[in-house]
Design an enzyme around this catalytic site. Structure first.
Site, PDB file in Angstrom:
ATOM      1  N   ASP A 216     -20.827  -8.142   0.588  1.00  0.00           N
ATOM      2  CA  ASP A 216     -19.910  -8.750   1.564  1.00  0.00           C
ATOM      3  C   ASP A 216     -18.826  -9.515   0.805  1.00  0.00           C
ATOM      4  OD1 ASP A 216     -20.452 -10.247   4.746  1.00  0.00           O
ATOM      5  OD2 ASP A 216     -18.752 -10.633   3.439  1.00  0.00           O
TER       6      ASP A 216
ATOM      7  N   ASP B 260     -15.241  -5.243   5.243  1.00  0.00           N
ATOM      8  CA  ASP B 260     -15.585  -5.990   4.036  1.00  0.00           C
ATOM      9  C   ASP B 260     -17.067  -6.024   3.684  1.00  0.00           C
ATOM     10  OD1 ASP B 260     -16.667  -8.059   5.695  1.00  0.00           O
ATOM     11  OD2 ASP B 260     -16.070  -9.544   4.210  1.00  0.00           O
ATOM     12  N   GLU B 261     -17.899  -5.283   4.429  1.00  0.00           N
ATOM     13  CA  GLU B 261     -19.316  -5.327   4.063  1.00  0.00           C
ATOM     14  C   GLU B 261     -19.989  -3.981   4.266  1.00  0.00           C
ATOM     15  OE1 GLU B 261     -22.033  -7.569   6.760  1.00  0.00           O
ATOM     16  OE2 GLU B 261     -20.213  -7.912   7.903  1.00  0.00           O
TER      17      GLU B 261
HETATM   18  N1  DCP Z   1     -13.180 -11.400  11.093  1.00  0.00           N
HETATM   19  C1  DCP Z   1     -12.450 -11.541  12.262  1.00  0.00           C
HETATM   20  N2  DCP Z   1     -12.975 -12.239  13.335  1.00  0.00           N
HETATM   21  C2  DCP Z   1     -14.223 -12.763  13.245  1.00  0.00           C
HETATM   22  C3  DCP Z   1     -14.984 -12.612  12.071  1.00  0.00           C
HETATM   23  C4  DCP Z   1     -14.424 -11.914  11.010  1.00  0.00           C
HETATM   24  O1  DCP Z   1     -11.319 -11.061  12.347  1.00  0.00           O
HETATM   25  N3  DCP Z   1     -14.722 -13.449  14.281  1.00  0.00           N
HETATM   26  C5  DCP Z   1     -12.573 -10.689   9.960  1.00  0.00           C
HETATM   27  C6  DCP Z   1     -11.936 -11.644   8.996  1.00  0.00           C
HETATM   28  C7  DCP Z   1     -12.863 -11.711   7.839  1.00  0.00           C
HETATM   29  C8  DCP Z   1     -13.527 -10.355   7.856  1.00  0.00           C
HETATM   30  O2  DCP Z   1     -13.559  -9.962   9.222  1.00  0.00           O
HETATM   31  O3  DCP Z   1     -12.183 -11.970   6.615  1.00  0.00           O
HETATM   32  C9  DCP Z   1     -14.913 -10.360   7.270  1.00  0.00           C
HETATM   33  O4  DCP Z   1     -15.787 -11.164   8.038  1.00  0.00           O
HETATM   34  P1  DCP Z   1     -16.897 -12.059   7.379  1.00  0.00           P
HETATM   35  O5  DCP Z   1     -17.794 -12.508   8.480  1.00  0.00           O
HETATM   36  O6  DCP Z   1     -17.502 -11.350   6.232  1.00  0.00           O
HETATM   37  O7  DCP Z   1     -16.120 -13.356   6.887  1.00  0.00           O
HETATM   38  P2  DCP Z   1     -15.301 -13.604   5.548  1.00  0.00           P
HETATM   39  O8  DCP Z   1     -15.362 -12.433   4.631  1.00  0.00           O
HETATM   40  O9  DCP Z   1     -13.936 -14.051   5.920  1.00  0.00           O
HETATM   41  O10 DCP Z   1     -16.033 -14.833   4.915  1.00  0.00           O
HETATM   42  P3  DCP Z   1     -17.436 -14.899   4.148  1.00  0.00           P
HETATM   43  O11 DCP Z   1     -17.109 -15.333   2.754  1.00  0.00           O
HETATM   44  O12 DCP Z   1     -18.245 -15.910   4.882  1.00  0.00           O
HETATM   45  O13 DCP Z   1     -18.032 -13.515   4.211  1.00  0.00           O
HETATM   46 MG    MG Z   2     -17.159 -11.484   4.183  1.00  0.00          MG
END
Ligand code: DCP
Ligand code: MG
Length: 359
Positions: free
Chosen positions: A10, A105-106
């Site tokens: 992720d 991203d995952e």
């Molecule tokens: N995303 C979004 N709306 C949400 C959750 C996520 O648009 N409610 C998008 C933005 C994030 C991406 O999906 O960058 C990936 O989600 P993640 O939950 O993996 O969150 P992040 O990668 O941003 O942070 P982390 O470091 O906690 O994984």
């Molecule tokens: Mg993420």
């Protein structure tokens, strides 16, 4: 069953990290990707600097602004995120074809057998994390375990740029200490119901009988019962990715009238555009297929930098392509239109299979 080796990867603060990578002025600052506070937008994600203020995904931008007025709001640039997503997916496939993306991203990887013959899954994970950073200038975190549930939870434990391994021997203690919120599949509603029943941790969940969990959570009851015991047999299922989206139709009778052909192509363009838009994508190549009355088939393609997703553009291009065939002088029995070079990964899914036949 042979013990599997599963990795969950992720990316860290994904959209926000891409923005900070591409714009040095954003580095080290609280950055919020999403709608601006003036509109009724929400936070898609934010940088780790912004998280210190209590900002998180799905929070309203207005609230985020109140928590941190100096935060820099930027609009999402999905093309940039998609490009990174493709890069990491390509990398994953260098190790295994059992890659199941969950979002841009995952992904889950089953590396029980891996293409590089690396013995330990931890070694694979370490290599993947370092390659992600080499190739994309971004960091990711990974969880390594013997099933999806544990790998997923583990990837969250040491963010950012963390690698967490949960061995079968460690699983019981690891799960016991988890807060119920960190269980994948526990949304806010489920969390409330669990807390109301005094279930706050993995250890509490372990005390519940299967019957009680089924009564409380229906079909999910068995899943919760099993994961409390570290049991999760779900396979890593690779999404097959579509290379193209198209439709073709055999005409009622052979046709020599180009005007009529254009009417049929108009309907095809509508159908194909509808599908392309339904999959939230677009494509850079349009291909026309013509089968003549004698069953000989030809295709003509046009590729352009500007991706296409609308019926009008498709029809305009189709007309030019039709002029490059012998349609008219030679009667035609089948016409087809296909969009390829898609700008996003489009998995084969139920909705696509359930489609009605033309027209
Ligand atoms: N995303 C979004 N709306 C949400 C959750 C996520 O648009 N409610 C998008 C933005 C994030 C991406 O999906 O960058 C990936 O989600 P993640 O939950 O993996 O969150 P992040 O990668 O941003 O942070 P982390 O470091 O906690 O994984
Ligand atoms: Mg993420």
């Amino acid at each position: 069953m042979k013990q599997r080796k599963i990795i969950h990867v992720d990316m860290d603060a994904f959209y926000a990290s891409v923005e900070q990578r591409d714009n040095p002025r954003l580095r080290g600052k609280p950055v919020i990707v999403g709608g601006d506070p003036g509109s009724r937008g929400v936070v898609a994600t934010c940088s780790y600097e912004a998280r210190r203020f209590g900002i998180h995904s799905a929070m309203s931008s207005v609230r985020a602004y109140r928590l941190c007025p100096q935060a820099i709001f930027v609009r999402p640039r999905f093309e940039a995120y998609r490009a990174v997503s493709l890069q990491i997916r390509e990398l994953f496939h260098e190790y295994t074809d059992l890659v199941e993306p969950l979002s841009l991203d995952e992904a889950y990887l089953d590396v029980t057998e891996n293409k590089k013959g690396i013995e330990f899954a931890t070694g694979v994970a370490r290599e993947i994390l370092s390659e992600i950073s080499n190739r994309t200038d971004l960091t990711a975190s990974a969880g390594v375990s013997y099933n999806k549930f544990l790998a997923k939870v583990a990837s969250d434990v040491n963010k950012p740029a963390g690698l967490t391994v949960v061995t079968p021997e460690q699983a019981e203690d690891f799960i016991a200490e988890l807060s119920i919120r960190s269980f994948h599949g526990v949304g806010r509603v489920t969390e409330k119901r669990m807390l109301a029943r005094g279930i706050a941790s993995g250890a509490d969940l372990l005390q519940c009988s299967l019957e009680e969990l089924q009564r409380l959570f229906g079909n999910s009851g068995e899943y919760f019962y099993n994961i409390a015991r570290g049991i999760d047999n779900r396979a890593v299922v690779p999404n097959r990715i579509r290379k193209s989206i198209g439709k073709e139709t055999t005409l009622d009778e052979d046709c020599s009238d180009k005007g009529e052909m254009m009417i049929i192509l108009g309907k095809l363009a509508e159908r194909v555009a509808g599908l392309v838009q339904a999959h939230n994508t677009s494509g850079q190549t349009l291909t026309l297929k013509v089968r003549y009355g004698d069953f000989q088939s030809v295709t003509r393609s046009h590729t352009q930098a500007e991706p296409v997703d609308d019926a009008d553009t498709m029809l305009l291009l189709a007309e030019k392509l039709l002029d490059k065939t012998e349609a008219g002088p030679r009667p035609v029995r089948l016409l087809g239109l296909t969009v390829s070079n898609l700008t996003t990964d489009v998995p084969f899914d139920q909705s696509a299979q359930m489609e009605l036949p033309f027209p």
